[in-house]
Write a protein that holds these residues in place. Structure first.
Motif, PDB file in Angstrom:
ATOM      1  N   LEU A   1      -8.095 -39.322 -39.838  1.00  0.00           N
ATOM      2  CA  LEU A   1      -9.362 -39.145 -39.134  1.00  0.00           C
ATOM      3  C   LEU A   1      -9.364 -39.760 -37.744  1.00  0.00           C
ATOM      4  CD1 LEU A   1     -11.946 -39.794 -42.011  1.00  0.00           C
ATOM      5  CD2 LEU A   1     -11.051 -37.613 -41.201  1.00  0.00           C
ATOM      6  N   GLU A   2      -9.095 -41.046 -37.678  1.00  0.00           N
ATOM      7  CA  GLU A   2      -9.141 -41.737 -36.384  1.00  0.00           C
ATOM      8  C   GLU A   2      -8.047 -41.220 -35.456  1.00  0.00           C
ATOM      9  OE1 GLU A   2      -9.950 -46.277 -34.794  1.00  0.00           O
ATOM     10  OE2 GLU A   2      -9.216 -45.948 -36.833  1.00  0.00           O
ATOM     11  N   ALA A   3      -6.862 -40.982 -36.015  1.00  0.00           N
ATOM     12  CA  ALA A   3      -5.751 -40.484 -35.204  1.00  0.00           C
ATOM     13  C   ALA A   3      -6.074 -39.111 -34.623  1.00  0.00           C
ATOM     14  CB  ALA A   3      -4.476 -40.415 -36.045  1.00  0.00           C
ATOM     15  N   MET A   4      -6.610 -38.216 -35.451  1.00  0.00           N
ATOM     16  CA  MET A   4      -6.898 -36.868 -34.975  1.00  0.00           C
ATOM     17  C   MET A   4      -8.064 -36.857 -33.984  1.00  0.00           C
ATOM     18  SD  MET A   4      -4.656 -34.782 -36.050  1.00  0.00           S
ATOM     19  CE  MET A   4      -5.488 -33.270 -35.579  1.00  0.00           C
ATOM     20  N   ALA A   5      -9.031 -37.729 -34.166  1.00  0.00           N
ATOM     21  CA  ALA A   5     -10.118 -37.819 -33.191  1.00  0.00           C
ATOM     22  C   ALA A   5      -9.585 -38.259 -31.833  1.00  0.00           C
ATOM     23  CB  ALA A   5     -11.191 -38.786 -33.683  1.00  0.00           C
ATOM     24  N   SER A   6      -8.673 -39.220 -31.869  1.00  0.00           N
ATOM     25  CA  SER A   6      -8.088 -39.728 -30.622  1.00  0.00           C
ATOM     26  C   SER A   6      -7.184 -38.696 -29.959  1.00  0.00           C
ATOM     27  CB  SER A   6      -7.299 -41.009 -30.910  1.00  0.00           C
ATOM     28  OG  SER A   6      -6.673 -41.486 -29.747  1.00  0.00           O
ATOM     29  N   LEU A   7      -6.374 -38.003 -30.771  1.00  0.00           N
ATOM     30  CA  LEU A   7      -5.397 -37.064 -30.223  1.00  0.00           C
ATOM     31  C   LEU A   7      -6.020 -35.768 -29.728  1.00  0.00           C
ATOM     32  CD1 LEU A   7      -2.603 -37.525 -32.912  1.00  0.00           C
ATOM     33  CD2 LEU A   7      -2.432 -38.182 -30.511  1.00  0.00           C
ATOM     34  N   THR A   8      -7.096 -35.328 -30.381  1.00  0.00           N
ATOM     35  CA  THR A   8      -7.644 -34.004 -30.069  1.00  0.00           C
ATOM     36  C   THR A   8      -8.988 -34.017 -29.368  1.00  0.00           C
ATOM     37  OG1 THR A   8      -8.848 -33.752 -32.171  1.00  0.00           O
ATOM     38  CG2 THR A   8      -6.508 -33.137 -32.153  1.00  0.00           C
ATOM     39  N   GLY A   9      -9.664 -35.171 -29.355  1.00  0.00           N
ATOM     40  CA  GLY A   9     -10.982 -35.219 -28.758  1.00  0.00           C
ATOM     41  C   GLY A   9     -12.053 -34.567 -29.602  1.00  0.00           C
ATOM     42  N   ARG A  10     -11.782 -34.421 -30.884  1.00  0.00           N
ATOM     43  CA  ARG A  10     -12.742 -33.802 -31.802  1.00  0.00           C
ATOM     44  C   ARG A  10     -13.288 -34.861 -32.754  1.00  0.00           C
ATOM     45  NH1 ARG A  10     -11.515 -28.071 -32.045  1.00  0.00           N
ATOM     46  NH2 ARG A  10      -9.646 -27.639 -30.799  1.00  0.00           N
ATOM     47  N   ASP A  11     -14.577 -34.815 -33.032  1.00  0.00           N
ATOM     48  CA  ASP A  11     -15.126 -35.651 -34.095  1.00  0.00           C
ATOM     49  C   ASP A  11     -14.528 -35.189 -35.422  1.00  0.00           C
ATOM     50  OD1 ASP A  11     -16.656 -37.016 -32.279  1.00  0.00           O
ATOM     51  OD2 ASP A  11     -18.515 -35.947 -32.740  1.00  0.00           O
ATOM     52  N   CYS A  12     -14.197 -36.159 -36.270  1.00  0.00           N
ATOM     53  CA  CYS A  12     -13.537 -35.851 -37.536  1.00  0.00           C
ATOM     54  C   CYS A  12     -14.340 -36.443 -38.692  1.00  0.00           C
ATOM     55  CB  CYS A  12     -12.118 -36.407 -37.555  1.00  0.00           C
ATOM     56  SG  CYS A  12     -11.017 -35.640 -36.336  1.00  0.00           S
ATOM     57  N   TYR A  13     -14.657 -35.611 -39.660  1.00  0.00           N
ATOM     58  CA  TYR A  13     -15.470 -36.008 -40.811  1.00  0.00           C
ATOM     59  C   TYR A  13     -14.680 -35.814 -42.105  1.00  0.00           C
ATOM     60  CZ  TYR A  13     -19.523 -35.411 -37.665  1.00  0.00           C
ATOM     61  OH  TYR A  13     -20.423 -35.489 -36.623  1.00  0.00           O
ATOM     62  N   ALA A  14     -14.960 -36.664 -43.075  1.00  0.00           N
ATOM     63  CA  ALA A  14     -14.460 -36.466 -44.435  1.00  0.00           C
ATOM     64  C   ALA A  14     -15.501 -37.016 -45.399  1.00  0.00           C
ATOM     65  CB  ALA A  14     -13.119 -37.176 -44.638  1.00  0.00           C
ATOM     66  N   PHE A  15     -15.770 -36.265 -46.458  1.00  0.00           N
ATOM     67  CA  PHE A  15     -16.767 -36.717 -47.437  1.00  0.00           C
ATOM     68  C   PHE A  15     -16.203 -36.565 -48.843  1.00  0.00           C
ATOM     69  CE2 PHE A  15     -17.533 -32.204 -46.796  1.00  0.00           C
ATOM     70  CZ  PHE A  15     -17.737 -31.714 -48.077  1.00  0.00           C
ATOM     71  N   ASP A  16     -16.817 -37.301 -49.762  1.00  0.00           N
ATOM     72  CA  ASP A  16     -16.417 -37.224 -51.167  1.00  0.00           C
ATOM     73  C   ASP A  16     -17.176 -36.090 -51.843  1.00  0.00           C
ATOM     74  OD1 ASP A  16     -14.827 -39.461 -50.850  1.00  0.00           O
ATOM     75  OD2 ASP A  16     -16.322 -40.854 -51.639  1.00  0.00           O
TER      76      ASP A  16
END
Length: 353
Positions: free
Chosen positions: A62-77
């Motif tokens: 999540l954090e890596a992809m937000a940093s690399l792509t400039g996209r907000d990243c979500y994950a839920f249970d």
């Protein structure tokens, strides 16, 4: 810098619960840097996990992809997984299965994300993402399918299970069946054995991962929910039918497969590739059924390459790329043509088409 918010909860009020109780859904979001947010076309990434785990399976993405792509990243249970469990009684009126999880995904995007996303689904999450996008292609900007399971559920949607419709609370006999299986599956030794079976690198099944999976199964109504999952009907559409609908609608799709997955082996990825008329296909090796957790750096690179091609019609690498994971393992990401290579794969291609 990129910021990450953990331990968040969203109250979901599914229409299927007749008693009107909301379900607290646990999620995490990694926010992209502010200067990236000026790009209006940057769709957020919503990660959907596999069965028996939770959003923690994406802790290295999540954090890596937000940093690399400039996209907000979500994950839920998903409901009945991780920390998302009904709080009222035994979840009276709720049926836990693929249809409920698809409804949950739609509501989460609508009420929390509030933007058309790219769904990134692993295993069960990939199946759910494909079915949802096949039904409503306008719901997504694209799909990244990571070792998606090609089927889910025992009972046909037209008839359901013969003895119970999977609506909670569970009757005595289905509950006994579910509890017996559930209690065996959540034993730490069973969890460890199962994870080691599907991971190419056995050391990635560490005590922390086993503890998290076991803790998720300690919910008071776990056996009831597991019984509902066992008896819930499968979606009307098959995985193959969903892929064809996605292809016909022109939805961008990327396929990402851990090559050493013993469950969703390469022949399944090749079959999906044929249904999608040649979608980009990334093969990660050595890696198994959950490459986003087992080989996160490799999967992040592959996702970034696919997104770069999607947004700018360019690429980060050609052919294959070898890299080092955080623990020193060498992993290869290869762009493959999705063609059968072994006698078994050729036979599957001939039989399935």
């Amino acid at each position: 810098p990129t910021t990450i918010e953990r331990g968040l909860f969203w109250e979901w009020d599914p229409q299927t619960i007749r008693c009107g109780c909301a379900v607290p859904v646990h999620y995490t979001v990694a926010h992209a840097r502010r200067f990236w947010r000026r790009r209006p076309s940057t769709a957020p990434l919503v990660f959907l996990h596999g069965f028996g785990v939770g959003e923690f399976h994406f802790e290295h993405n999540l954090e890596a992809m937000a940093s690399l792509t400039g996209r907000d990243c979500y994950a839920f249970d998903l409901v009945g997984q991780g920390k998302s469990w009904p709080r009222c009684g035994e979840g009276k009126g709720l049926q836990v299965g693929a249809e409920t999880w698809i409804d949950q995904t739609e509501a989460f995007v609508r009420e929390v994300v509030k933007a058309k996303p790219i769904l990134v689904g692993n295993s069960l999450g990939g199946f759910l993402a494909a079915v949802k996008a096949g039904r409503d292609p306008s719901f997504v900007e694209g799909l990244a399918l990571v070792n998606p399971t090609p089927f889910w559920g025992f009972w046909p949607s037209e008839t359901g299970a013969p003895i119970w419709d999977a609506t909670l609370p569970a009757p005595r006999v289905p509950l006994a069946i579910g509890a017996t299986w559930f209690n065996k599956l959540r034993e730490p030794s069973t969890v460890c054995n199962l994870v080691q079976t599907v991971y190419a690198t056995k050391d990635r099944c560490d005590p922390t991962l086993v503890t998290r999976i076991c803790e998720a199964a300690e919910a008071e109504y776990g056996a009831n929910v597991f019984a509902s999952i066992l008896f819930a009907s499968r979606p009307k559409e098959s995985f193959d039918e969903s892929l064809v609908a996605i292809r016909d609608a022109g939805v961008p799709v990327g396929l990402f497969y851990g090559k050493e997955d013993p469950w969703v082996s390469p022949m399944w990825g090749q079959r999906a590739h044929r249904r999608l008329d040649g979608a980009p296909y990334y093969e990660i090796s050595p890696s198994g059924h959950c490459p986003m957790h087992e080989t996160p750096t490799a999967v992040n690179l592959a996702l970034c390459d696919w997104l770069e091609n999607l947004e700018h019609d360019s690429t980060l690498f050609d052919g294959e790329f070898s890299l080092e994971e955080a623990d020193g393992r060498r992993v290869t990401v290869a762009k493959v043509d999705g063609q059968p290579r072994t006698p078994v794969e050729h036979s599957a291609s001939y039989i399935w088409g």
